[in-house]
Design a protein around this motif. Structure first.
Motif, mmCIF file in Angstrom:
data_model
loop_
_atom_site.group_PDB
_atom_site.id
_atom_site.type_symbol
_atom_site.label_atom_id
_atom_site.label_comp_id
_atom_site.label_asym_id
_atom_site.label_seq_id
_atom_site.Cartn_x
_atom_site.Cartn_y
_atom_site.Cartn_z
ATOM 1 N N ALA A 186 0.916 -1.044 -0.014
ATOM 2 C CA ALA A 186 0.192 0.116 -0.069
ATOM 3 C C ALA A 186 0.965 1.388 0.135
ATOM 4 C CB ALA A 186 -0.971 0.038 1.316
ATOM 5 N N GLU A 187 1.477 1.648 -1.245
ATOM 6 C CA GLU A 187 2.339 2.718 -1.091
ATOM 7 C C GLU A 187 1.866 3.588 -2.504
ATOM 8 O OE1 GLU A 187 6.387 0.476 0.183
ATOM 9 O OE2 GLU A 187 5.893 0.618 -1.908
ATOM 10 N N ASP A 188 2.203 4.639 -2.744
ATOM 11 C CA ASP A 188 1.998 5.491 -3.784
ATOM 12 C C ASP A 188 3.033 5.346 -4.608
ATOM 13 O OD1 ASP A 188 3.030 8.274 -5.231
ATOM 14 O OD2 ASP A 188 1.348 8.924 -4.206
ATOM 15 N N ALA A 189 2.454 5.131 -6.079
ATOM 16 C CA ALA A 189 3.144 4.320 -7.074
ATOM 17 C C ALA A 189 4.428 5.207 -7.467
ATOM 18 C CB ALA A 189 2.329 4.201 -8.146
ATOM 19 N N GLU A 190 4.389 6.512 -7.090
ATOM 20 C CA GLU A 190 5.338 7.338 -7.548
ATOM 21 C C GLU A 190 6.620 7.675 -6.485
ATOM 22 O OE1 GLU A 190 3.927 10.803 -9.425
ATOM 23 O OE2 GLU A 190 2.806 9.963 -11.066
ATOM 24 N N THR A 191 5.976 8.171 -5.504
ATOM 25 C CA THR A 191 7.061 8.407 -4.592
ATOM 26 C C THR A 191 7.337 6.959 -3.462
ATOM 27 O OG1 THR A 191 5.084 8.885 -2.953
ATOM 28 C CG2 THR A 191 5.919 10.555 -4.157
ATOM 29 N N PHE A 192 6.615 5.978 -3.482
ATOM 30 C CA PHE A 192 6.926 4.855 -2.550
ATOM 31 C C PHE A 192 6.503 5.128 -0.926
ATOM 32 C CE2 PHE A 192 9.289 3.788 -6.543
ATOM 33 C CZ PHE A 192 8.668 2.682 -7.024
ATOM 34 N N ILE A 193 5.843 6.272 -0.802
ATOM 35 C CA ILE A 193 5.468 6.648 0.380
ATOM 36 C C ILE A 193 4.351 5.764 0.795
ATOM 37 C CG2 ILE A 193 4.556 8.386 2.000
ATOM 38 C CD1 ILE A 193 6.457 10.304 0.192
#
Length: 216
Positions: free
Chosen positions: A205-212
């Motif tokens: 469960a992460e942001d696809a661009e920032t990986f946050i």
């Protein structure tokens, strides 16, 4: 062996040879890991690793290991009952990782041949029997390019990737764990054979661009 100070760390690093890796004794999940390639680098990274270990785990204890280039992360599932019976299964390949977190696991490993598989299983069964291991567990290893394996740790629990072992052996590990906890004898045959191939991919469960982390 827990390292007390930088002087001791330098002696150990010189003995085993660079590169080495600093690890948090109480750690996991990639926290407190630092790869160092020289004495100067060790002096810089040693206090950083201690502080990171203290922050993450409440314990600044660290130790050193030889850093293996192009190593594979291989693990062996084991199960033991309360009557001294233990059984280990074929390997799971866990080398595809990001930030020291597994992303994809598969069994059997495309790298491990039958000869090495038998050696790994034998080593795990002997170790588990020696310590009187009960319930499910996973012995984890690094395997180098020459197919020499190095013990890392034992995870004394059910792991996320256990279903791929269940699929290729047609077994139910969780059911067996419950039966063992109730005092039953290990029911799996020691002659179980691996059939087919199984892969598990983790969804993060992460942001696809920032990986946050982004739970939604």
């Amino acid at each position: 062996k827990v390292i007390e100070d930088i002087a001791e760390a330098k002696k150990i690093a010189q003995k085993i040879g660079y590169p080495v890796i600093i690890k948090a004794a109480a750690g996991g999940g990639g926290k407190g890991l630092r790869v160092v390639r020289s004495t100067t680098n060790l002096e810089e990274q040693f206090p950083i690793a201690q502080n990171e270990a203290k922050t993450a785990f409440g314990d600044s204890s660290i130790y050193l290991e030889k850093y293996l280039l192009k190593a594979r992360h291989i693990e062996i599932q084991v199960v033991g009952d309360k009557k001294g019976n233990v059984l280990a299964f074929g390997e799971r390949e866990c080398s595809i990782q990001r930030k020291h977190q597994k992303l994809l696991e598969e069994t059997p490993s495309p790298f491990i041949d039958e000869k090495l598989r038998r050696k790994l299983i034998k080593a795990v069964q002997e170790a588990a029997h020696f310590i009187g291991y009960q319930s499910l567990g996973t012995f984890e290893f690094l395997v180098d390019e020459r197919k020499k394996f190095y013990f890392m740790e034992v995870n004394t629990r059910v792991q996320v990737e256990h279903p791929i072992t269940e699929m290729v052996y047609a077994i139910d590990l969780i059911k067996e764990q419950i039966k063992i906890a109730a005092g039953d004898k290990l029911s799996f045959s020691p002659h179980l054979r691996l059939h087919g191939h199984s892969i598990e991919c983790r969804i993060n469960a992460e942001d696809a661009e920032t990986f946050i982390p982004s739970p939604g």
